[in-house]
Design a protein around this motif. Structure first.
Motif, PDB file in Angstrom:
ATOM      1  N   LEU A 106      26.787 -18.384  12.981  1.00 27.63           N
ATOM      2  CA  LEU A 106      25.649 -18.121  12.100  1.00 27.63           C
ATOM      3  C   LEU A 106      24.706 -17.101  12.738  1.00 27.63           C
ATOM      4  O   LEU A 106      24.221 -16.182  12.065  1.00 27.63           O
ATOM      5  CB  LEU A 106      24.899 -19.429  11.813  1.00 27.63           C
ATOM      6  N   GLY A 107      24.459 -17.249  14.038  1.00 23.16           N
ATOM      7  CA  GLY A 107      23.613 -16.278  14.737  1.00 23.16           C
ATOM      8  C   GLY A 107      24.204 -14.884  14.691  1.00 23.16           C
ATOM      9  O   GLY A 107      23.477 -13.888  14.503  1.00 23.16           O
ATOM     10  N   GLN A 108      25.519 -14.779  14.851  1.00 24.75           N
ATOM     11  CA  GLN A 108      26.181 -13.476  14.793  1.00 24.75           C
ATOM     12  C   GLN A 108      26.087 -12.860  13.401  1.00 24.75           C
ATOM     13  O   GLN A 108      25.895 -11.640  13.263  1.00 24.75           O
ATOM     14  CB  GLN A 108      27.639 -13.633  15.221  1.00 24.75           C
ATOM     15  N   ILE A 109      26.198 -13.693  12.377  1.00 27.15           N
ATOM     16  CA  ILE A 109      26.104 -13.188  11.001  1.00 27.15           C
ATOM     17  C   ILE A 109      24.695 -12.684  10.717  1.00 27.15           C
ATOM     18  O   ILE A 109      24.509 -11.627  10.092  1.00 27.15           O
ATOM     19  CB  ILE A 109      26.517 -14.287  10.003  1.00 27.15           C
ATOM     20  N   ILE A 110      23.685 -13.422  11.184  1.00 26.71           N
ATOM     21  CA  ILE A 110      22.303 -12.959  11.006  1.00 26.71           C
ATOM     22  C   ILE A 110      22.100 -11.617  11.711  1.00 26.71           C
ATOM     23  O   ILE A 110      21.473 -10.695  11.170  1.00 26.71           O
ATOM     24  CB  ILE A 110      21.314 -14.015  11.532  1.00 26.71           C
ATOM     25  N   ALA A 111      22.638 -11.495  12.930  1.00 26.95           N
ATOM     26  CA  ALA A 111      22.542 -10.225  13.659  1.00 26.95           C
ATOM     27  C   ALA A 111      23.226  -9.104  12.884  1.00 26.95           C
ATOM     28  O   ALA A 111      22.748  -7.955  12.881  1.00 26.95           O
ATOM     29  CB  ALA A 111      23.161 -10.379  15.047  1.00 26.95           C
ATOM     30  N   CYS A 112      24.343  -9.413  12.230  1.00 22.59           N
ATOM     31  CA  CYS A 112      25.041  -8.412  11.407  1.00 22.59           C
ATOM     32  C   CYS A 112      24.174  -7.957  10.240  1.00 22.59           C
ATOM     33  O   CYS A 112      24.145  -6.760   9.903  1.00 22.59           O
ATOM     34  CB  CYS A 112      26.345  -8.990  10.875  1.00 22.59           C
ATOM     35  N   PHE A 113      23.469  -8.882   9.603  1.00 18.42           N
ATOM     36  CA  PHE A 113      22.607  -8.514   8.480  1.00 18.42           C
ATOM     37  C   PHE A 113      21.490  -7.571   8.936  1.00 18.42           C
ATOM     38  O   PHE A 113      21.070  -6.679   8.184  1.00 18.42           O
ATOM     39  CB  PHE A 113      22.025  -9.760   7.817  1.00 18.42           C
ATOM     40  N   VAL A 114      21.003  -7.769  10.159  1.00 23.83           N
ATOM     41  CA  VAL A 114      19.996  -6.862  10.710  1.00 23.83           C
ATOM     42  C   VAL A 114      20.580  -5.449  10.812  1.00 23.83           C
ATOM     43  O   VAL A 114      19.928  -4.460  10.451  1.00 23.83           O
ATOM     44  CB  VAL A 114      19.506  -7.355  12.081  1.00 23.83           C
ATOM     45  N   LEU A 115      21.823  -5.352  11.311  1.00 27.46           N
ATOM     46  CA  LEU A 115      22.485  -4.047  11.402  1.00 27.46           C
ATOM     47  C   LEU A 115      22.680  -3.424  10.031  1.00 27.46           C
ATOM     48  O   LEU A 115      22.374  -2.241   9.806  1.00 27.46           O
ATOM     49  CB  LEU A 115      23.843  -4.197  12.091  1.00 27.46           C
ATOM     50  N   ILE A 116      23.195  -4.215   9.103  1.00 29.47           N
ATOM     51  CA  ILE A 116      23.503  -3.698   7.767  1.00 29.47           C
ATOM     52  C   ILE A 116      22.242  -3.226   7.067  1.00 29.47           C
ATOM     53  O   ILE A 116      22.235  -2.185   6.384  1.00 29.47           O
ATOM     54  CB  ILE A 116      24.240  -4.781   6.942  1.00 29.47           C
ATOM     55  N   TYR A 117      21.142  -3.969   7.241  1.00 37.37           N
ATOM     56  CA  TYR A 117      19.867  -3.582   6.620  1.00 37.37           C
ATOM     57  C   TYR A 117      19.423  -2.203   7.102  1.00 37.37           C
ATOM     58  O   TYR A 117      18.818  -1.430   6.355  1.00 37.37           O
ATOM     59  CB  TYR A 117      18.806  -4.633   6.937  1.00 37.37           C
ATOM     60  N   ALA A 118      19.740  -1.899   8.362  1.00 38.82           N
ATOM     61  CA  ALA A 118      19.354  -0.602   8.936  1.00 38.82           C
ATOM     62  C   ALA A 118      20.398   0.481   8.670  1.00 38.82           C
ATOM     63  O   ALA A 118      20.243   1.615   9.139  1.00 38.82           O
ATOM     64  CB  ALA A 118      19.130  -0.749  10.430  1.00 38.82           C
ATOM     65  N   GLY A 119      21.461   0.149   7.948  1.00 38.19           N
ATOM     66  CA  GLY A 119      22.489   1.139   7.628  1.00 38.19           C
ATOM     67  C   GLY A 119      23.579   1.278   8.662  1.00 38.19           C
ATOM     68  O   GLY A 119      24.397   2.208   8.586  1.00 38.19           O
ATOM     69  N   ILE A 120      23.610   0.367   9.626  1.00 40.71           N
ATOM     70  CA  ILE A 120      24.658   0.405  10.655  1.00 40.71           C
ATOM     71  C   ILE A 120      25.777  -0.524  10.211  1.00 40.71           C
ATOM     72  O   ILE A 120      25.701  -1.747  10.363  1.00 40.71           O
ATOM     73  CB  ILE A 120      24.103  -0.043  12.025  1.00 40.71           C
ATOM     74  N   GLN A 121      26.815   0.045   9.626  1.00 38.56           N
ATOM     75  CA  GLN A 121      27.930  -0.750   9.139  1.00 38.56           C
ATOM     76  C   GLN A 121      29.177   0.106   9.021  1.00 38.56           C
ATOM     77  O   GLN A 121      29.114   1.334   9.071  1.00 38.56           O
ATOM     78  CB  GLN A 121      27.603  -1.385   7.791  1.00 38.56           C
ATOM     79  N   VAL A 122      30.287  -0.556   8.902  1.00 38.92           N
ATOM     80  CA  VAL A 122      31.558   0.130   8.661  1.00 38.92           C
ATOM     81  C   VAL A 122      31.465   0.898   7.351  1.00 38.92           C
ATOM     82  O   VAL A 122      30.878   0.407   6.377  1.00 38.92           O
ATOM     83  CB  VAL A 122      32.700  -0.911   8.600  1.00 38.92           C
ATOM     84  N   GLN A 123      32.028   2.078   7.308  1.00 35.35           N
ATOM     85  CA  GLN A 123      31.983   2.908   6.103  1.00 35.35           C
ATOM     86  C   GLN A 123      33.394   3.402   5.764  1.00 35.35           C
ATOM     87  O   GLN A 123      33.676   4.595   5.783  1.00 35.35           O
ATOM     88  CB  GLN A 123      31.020   4.082   6.307  1.00 35.35           C
ATOM     89  N   LEU A 124      34.252   2.448   5.464  1.00 39.99           N
ATOM     90  CA  LEU A 124      35.641   2.777   5.153  1.00 39.99           C
ATOM     91  C   LEU A 124      35.904   2.888   3.658  1.00 39.99           C
ATOM     92  O   LEU A 124      36.785   3.640   3.228  1.00 39.99           O
ATOM     93  CB  LEU A 124      36.568   1.709   5.751  1.00 39.99           C
ATOM     94  N   PHE A 125      35.154   2.123   2.851  1.00 41.14           N
ATOM     95  CA  PHE A 125      35.457   2.021   1.429  1.00 41.14           C
ATOM     96  C   PHE A 125      34.240   2.380   0.587  1.00 41.14           C
ATOM     97  O   PHE A 125      33.113   2.447   1.081  1.00 41.14           O
ATOM     98  CB  PHE A 125      35.932   0.601   1.096  1.00 41.14           C
ATOM     99  N   ALA A 126      34.481   2.571  -0.708  1.00 37.95           N
ATOM    100  CA  ALA A 126      33.388   2.900  -1.622  1.00 37.95           C
ATOM    101  C   ALA A 126      32.499   1.696  -1.889  1.00 37.95           C
ATOM    102  O   ALA A 126      31.316   1.839  -2.193  1.00 37.95           O
ATOM    103  CB  ALA A 126      33.962   3.434  -2.939  1.00 37.95           C
ATOM    104  N   SER A 127      33.060   0.505  -1.780  1.00 36.19           N
ATOM    105  CA  SER A 127      32.308  -0.722  -2.064  1.00 36.19           C
ATOM    106  C   SER A 127      31.425  -1.105  -0.877  1.00 36.19           C
ATOM    107  O   SER A 127      31.931  -1.404   0.213  1.00 36.19           O
ATOM    108  CB  SER A 127      33.265  -1.872  -2.374  1.00 36.19           C
ATOM    109  N   PRO A 128      30.100  -1.141  -1.049  1.00 30.89           N
ATOM    110  CA  PRO A 128      29.225  -1.560   0.053  1.00 30.89           C
ATOM    111  C   PRO A 128      29.445  -3.013   0.449  1.00 30.89           C
ATOM    112  O   PRO A 128      29.263  -3.373   1.619  1.00 30.89           O
ATOM    113  CB  PRO A 128      27.813  -1.319  -0.497  1.00 30.89           C
ATOM    114  N   TRP A 129      29.814  -3.861  -0.510  1.00 32.07           N
ATOM    115  CA  TRP A 129      30.067  -5.276  -0.200  1.00 32.07           C
ATOM    116  C   TRP A 129      31.287  -5.431   0.694  1.00 32.07           C
ATOM    117  O   TRP A 129      31.277  -6.232   1.632  1.00 32.07           O
ATOM    118  CB  TRP A 129      30.244  -6.073  -1.494  1.00 32.07           C
TER     119      TRP A 129
END
Length: 340
Positions: A106-129
């Motif tokens: 759960l802590g890791q998932i929350i940390a991931c949401f912090v990254l995603i909110y700032a635009g730091i995420q994988v960008q492989l597909f057209a779907s943001p989800w």
């Protein structure tokens, strides 16, 4: 932003120095508050060893980046350090009292949401989800792979330093200052910690360190870009750089599923380092062999960054085949002590 090698060296040196100096202080803190790893049948050490060494690594990386904060995009730096702090707090709580796997996830998932909110995420597909789901899976997977791998003196810190060195090289070649700076700081902090963690060890990094390092390596893999090559090739490069922890986790999962036990809540001496010891290596030799395998993965990833599509996928197929054969050979010839 162009990459200044002088700046990168200063970042590396700063993190190295802070880690070397702060690790003995953190060791005293761990002893004072009673955060000690006690030996048992499932562990290789025979004497109590203080934990919390990861706090020195975290401090070395974070303080160094804050010194150079005017060189980064503030939103990205805040997200990376914020997410890292969340996983470090989870690791500290686990080192002190023990947390369930679900709470750490759960802590890791929350940390991931912090990254995603700032635009730091994988960008492989057209779907943001879909990209967000892959980001969560990648960050949680690498964080736990480094945590799994932290089972011998110097193993996780050394392999992280090796992986960071190759992320640094690739970032410099592609003009990415943030990735280069974060890689240099992580490499410096890990090498500084190894001064106190390699045989004979004086302190363990604990989940505080292994979850932090896994998180940082996952972020480096996400942020690394290759403008001169296609994304259908370059998405594989971070996976190959981190080939040793990914292989180790895959092998452990296969081995434990074969024994019909929970792969994640069943500790045992069935990791790649333990297998090399079972084949006759000393613990120090086993760790050094893993370092060499990490270097091999880094060199292969560098080659992959210059490959065309056909070459890249042929190499990927070869690596998958080697990994599958490796798991089979380890399972057949490198016996291990199952947990009791």
């Amino acid at each position: 932003m162009s990459v200044s090698l002088a700046q990168i060296f200063l970042i590396f040196l700063s993190a190295l120095t802070m880690s070397i100096v702060s690790t003995p202080l953190v060791r005293r803190l761990a002893i004072a508050v009673g955060i000690i790893d006690q030996p048992n049948a499932r562990k290789v050490h025979t004497n109590p060893v203080p934990l919390l060494g990861g706090l020195a690594i975290y401090g070395g990386v974070v303080v160094t980046l804050l010194i150079w904060d005017d060189q980064f995009i503030l939103r990205e730096l805040a997200a990376i350090l914020g997410g890292a702090t969340i996983v470090v707090v989870c690791g500290m709580l686990d080192d002190k009292w023990g947390l369930s796997a679900s709470l750490k996830l759960l802590g890791q998932i929350i940390a991931c949401f912090v990254l995603i909110y700032a635009g730091i995420q994988v960008q492989l597909f057209a779907s943001p989800w879909l990209n967000a789901l892959i980001t969560i899976a990648w960050v949680a997977g690498i964080s736990n792979a480094i945590n799994f791998l932290d089972n011998m003196d110097g193993l996780s810190a050394g392999l992280t330093a090796v992986a960071s060195a190759f992320f640094l090289q690739l970032a410099v070649l592609n003009g990415q200052f943030l990735v280069a700076a974060l890689s240099a700081a992580t490499m410096g902090a890990c090498i500084g910690f190894l001064r106190h963690n390699f045989v004979p060890t004086k302190i363990f990094m604990g989940d505080t360190g292994s979850l932090f390092l896994g998180f940082i390596l996952a972020v480096l893999g996400i942020k690394l870009r290759f403008p001169s090559n296609s994304i259908i090739v370059t998405w594989m490069i971070p996976i190959v750089v981190l080939g040793v922890p990914i292989f180790d986790t895959s092998m452990v999962i296969v081995a434990r599923l074969r024994r019909r036990v929970n792969p994640f809540n069943t500790p045992g001496k069935d990791h790649i380092s333990h297998r090399f010891v079972a084949l006759g290596s000393s613990r120090r030799e086993a760790v050094l062999i893993c370092y060499m395998l990490g270097v091999g993965c880094g060199i292969t990833a560098t080659m992959l960054s210059k490959a065309d599509v056909q070459e890249a996928y042929a190499l990927a197929a070869l690596l998958i085949g080697i990994a599958a054969v490796g798991i089979w050979l380890f399972e057949r010839y490198a016996r291990y002590n199952p947990p009791k």
